[in-house]
Design an enzyme around this catalytic site. Structure first.
Site, PDB file in Angstrom:
ATOM      1  N   ASP A  23      -0.899  10.991  -3.453  1.00 14.16           N
ATOM      2  CA  ASP A  23      -0.626   9.671  -2.883  1.00 14.16           C
ATOM      3  C   ASP A  23      -0.209   8.688  -3.967  1.00 14.16           C
ATOM      4  OD1 ASP A  23      -1.080  10.066  -0.156  1.00 14.16           O
ATOM      5  OD2 ASP A  23      -3.231   9.836  -0.373  1.00 14.16           O
ATOM      6  N   SER A  24      -0.973   8.652  -5.053  1.00 16.37           N
ATOM      7  CA  SER A  24      -0.678   7.692  -6.115  1.00 16.37           C
ATOM      8  C   SER A  24       0.668   7.979  -6.766  1.00 16.37           C
ATOM      9  CB  SER A  24      -1.793   7.707  -7.163  1.00 16.37           C
ATOM     10  OG  SER A  24      -3.011   7.295  -6.588  1.00 16.37           O
TER      11      SER A  24
END
Length: 396
Positions: free
Chosen positions: A168-169
């Site tokens: 996600d990051s």
């Protein structure tokens, strides 16, 4: 004045990937208007470990520097308000499942008619097209598709995940980088575009020569525990006081310095360890030799002696170690941000550092909808009666 001061961003993202993109842009000065569903807001408000009073703190980090408005995008009135916002924006971030924005008549074709200069950053599990594009795509499964999960852990056990939502990051980071590239393109051409950031591709981009090694030689990289295959010595080693120390001495000259500190300079010229390839062939044996030495010396002494000798070394830090470390303090890698509930809240600073136009943390994550009236009046010039009517109908 950050480098993105004057750039207005509308963030429709939720959970981590989209909001992390917005966090980066806000850190460097962009005005980020976070659009949340009325009543409940982004689920990130409830995620993460709580503080002593039971309140989660992750929202304070990922929404730092943003403004919050509420808007029901499932209604025609809410969609109309968003289009008005887009007309005053430079960037829109969204990370709904592909097709959702189009069902709301908020796809890029529609929004670019409202604002031809709009940059639309779209973050999803598998991208905006292709046979998997309509699949739900959380970081866990997309990290697996991108090759990271298969490599993580030990060969005699199932794959493990890093204790972070890394995919996600990384997808959020790629989206932010894409926005900056698209802003530069718009500067030259005046035209906006779509930034398509897929979680699995963000992870795939980190996998070094993994695909090329298979394509050229049929090699499939396998799990190897706490080291990398053929890279030695570079591992976690036991110490006399029960801790583990991380040593990276896989370059010839660095390995020679490690051998000197170990009191075994002859190892540097031993044919089994004399160069990179030889050390890789004898990796298990060499790691055992280094471990025999480290387990006789306390961890901090190892760190001090090897650091002085120019050998990369360190302990596996927890958050407590980071807050107490003098280097982190000197560089302000972790800062305390004023917090009306807690006094201050410690969190990571803004990275990377720019010498002339650095970013900054302007505020913690906002309360739900705290900026709705101000944004609608000052940005869209809605009058009080119109704002009140939208609220009465549950649109905001």
């Amino acid at each position: 004045m950050g480098p993105l001061t004057g750039v207005r961003v509308v963030e429709l993202g939720q959970l981590i990937a989209g909001p992390y993109c917005g966090q980066i842009l806000a850190d460097f000065g962009a005005e980020v208007i976070k659009v949340e569903p009325p009543g409940k807001g982004d689920a990130m408000r409830q995620w993460g470990r709580p503080d002593a009073d039971g309140d989660p703190v992750w929202w304070s980090v990922i929404a730092r520097g943003k403004r919050s408005i509420t808007l029901d995008l499932r209604t025609e009135e809410g969609q109309a308000v968003l289009k008005d916002l887009v007309g005053e924006a430079d960037v829109l971030i969204e990370n709904f499942r592909p097709g959702t924005m189009e069902r709301w008549d908020l796809g890029f074709d529609t929004l670019s008619e409202v604002n031809p200069r709009l940059i639309m950053a779209r973050v999803s599990g598998y991208g905006q097209d292709g046979p998997y594009s309509d699949r739900a795509g959380f970081a866990s499964v997309c990290e697996a598709a991108g090759g990271l999960r298969y490599l993580s852990g030990y060969p005699d056990r199932p794959p493990v995940r890093v204790g972070l939502s890394l995919g996600d990051s990384m997808a959020g980071f790629n989206a932010a980088m894409g926005v900056l590239l698209a802003l530069q393109h718009r500067h030259a051409t005046g035209k906006g575009q779509v930034v398509d950031s897929a979680i699995y591709e963000a992870v795939l981009g980190l996998t070094e020569a993994l695909v090329a090694e298979y394509d050229s030689g049929g090699h499939i990289r396998e799990r190897f525990g706490s080291a990398l295959p053929g890279i030695a010595p570079s591992n976690a080693y036991p110490t006399a006081d029960g801790k583990e120390v991380i040593i990276g001495a896989n370059q010839d000259t660095v390995f020679a310095r490690l051998c000197e500190v170990m009191g075994a300079p002859e190892l540097a010229t031993d044919e089994r360890y004399a160069d990179h390839q030889a050390r890789g062939r004898n990796q298990e044996e060499l790691d055992a030799r280094v471990g025999e030495w480290t387990r006789t010396v306390p961890a901090q002494e190892i760190v001090d002696r090897l650091a002085e000798a120019g050998v990369p070394v360190g302990l596996a830090y927890t958050a407590a170690d980071m807050i107490d470390d003098p280097h982190f303090e000197a560089r302000q890698s972790i800062v305390r941000v004023p917090d009306p509930k807690r006094g201050t809240l410690a969190m990571q600073n803004v990275f990377p550092r720019l010498s002339e136009s650095p970013g900054e943390i302007r505020a913690l994550g906002p309360e739900l909808g705290q900026d709705t009236d101000d944004v609608l009046s000052s940005v869209l010039h809605y009058d009080a009666d119109r704002i009140s009517a939208l609220r009465d109908r549950g649109v905001i």
